[in-house]
Design a protein around this motif. Structure first.
Motif, mmCIF file in Angstrom:
data_model
loop_
_atom_site.group_PDB
_atom_site.id
_atom_site.type_symbol
_atom_site.label_atom_id
_atom_site.label_comp_id
_atom_site.label_asym_id
_atom_site.label_seq_id
_atom_site.Cartn_x
_atom_site.Cartn_y
_atom_site.Cartn_z
ATOM 1 N N HIS A 125 0.879 -1.170 0.000
ATOM 2 C CA HIS A 125 0.000 0.000 0.000
ATOM 3 C C HIS A 125 0.918 1.222 0.000
ATOM 4 N N PHE A 126 0.772 2.088 -0.980
ATOM 5 C CA PHE A 126 1.637 3.256 -1.098
ATOM 6 C C PHE A 126 0.945 4.507 -0.568
ATOM 7 N N VAL A 127 1.711 5.332 0.138
ATOM 8 C CA VAL A 127 1.262 6.640 0.598
ATOM 9 C C VAL A 127 2.372 7.641 0.286
ATOM 10 N N GLY A 128 2.066 8.920 0.415
ATOM 11 C CA GLY A 128 3.083 9.924 0.149
ATOM 12 C C GLY A 128 2.531 11.326 0.270
ATOM 13 N N PRO A 129 3.313 12.291 -0.159
ATOM 14 C CA PRO A 129 2.887 13.684 -0.078
ATOM 15 C C PRO A 129 1.740 13.953 -1.051
ATOM 16 N N MET A 130 1.076 15.072 -0.853
ATOM 17 C CA MET A 130 0.052 15.511 -1.790
ATOM 18 C C MET A 130 0.720 15.739 -3.143
ATOM 19 N N GLU A 131 0.238 15.052 -4.163
ATOM 20 C CA GLU A 131 0.843 15.160 -5.483
ATOM 21 C C GLU A 131 0.243 16.273 -6.330
ATOM 22 N N ASN A 132 -0.864 16.836 -5.894
ATOM 23 C CA ASN A 132 -1.460 17.980 -6.582
ATOM 24 C C ASN A 132 -0.757 19.229 -6.048
#
Length: 148
Positions: free
Chosen positions: A31-38
């Protein structure tokens, strides 16, 4: 078992989508998570929540508060952090996220081209794995799931 992997790095191209697609092809339970890409949403989230700010500096500060909250929560919930450093963009957020992962004692996989060996030597020394490609990072993760 499923791993939660935080993808740290610049948000200006589609490296995350490519990595996620490769992980799916490899049938990795991740399961991948991360910073806001927008980027616009990331830059404006402070004002959206706290209201109009009196200057660009205060707007940035308000956005940083909310983005740092997101990062802290998602990094804390992650099992592994992948930090990508490339040639094309300034990497302040990647360095901050990698440093936070190290401070939280989260396993870190550092992706960086050979040309960035010298400027990233201290982070590389603290990472569990240093590779040059996203594929190598995924192969390192796939090894976790091998039973024989």
């Amino acid at each position: 078992m499923e791993l939660t992997v935080y993808l740290a790095g610049q948000i200006h191209d589609n490296w995350r989508s490519e990595l996620k697609n490769k992980a799916k092809q490899m049938e990795l339970p991740i399961h991948f998570v991360g910073p806001m890409e927008n980027h616009d949403r990331s830059d404006n989230i402070g004002q959206e929540i706290k209201g109009e700010q009196p200057s660009a500096i205060f707007k940035d500060e308000a956005a940083s508060e909310i983005n740092n909250l997101r990062t802290q929560v998602l990094l804390n919930k992650s099992d592994v952090v992948i930090a990508l450093f490339g040639e094309n963009y300034k990497q302040w957020n990647s360095a901050m996220d990698a440093g936070t992962a190290i401070a939280l004692q989260k396993p870190l996989i550092l992706i960086r081209p050979e040309s960035l060996h010298h400027p990233l030597k201290e982070i590389a020394n603290k990472a569990q794995v240093v590779v040059e490609t996203e594929e190598q990072a995924l192969k390192a993760l796939s090894y976790i799931f091998e039973t024989n």
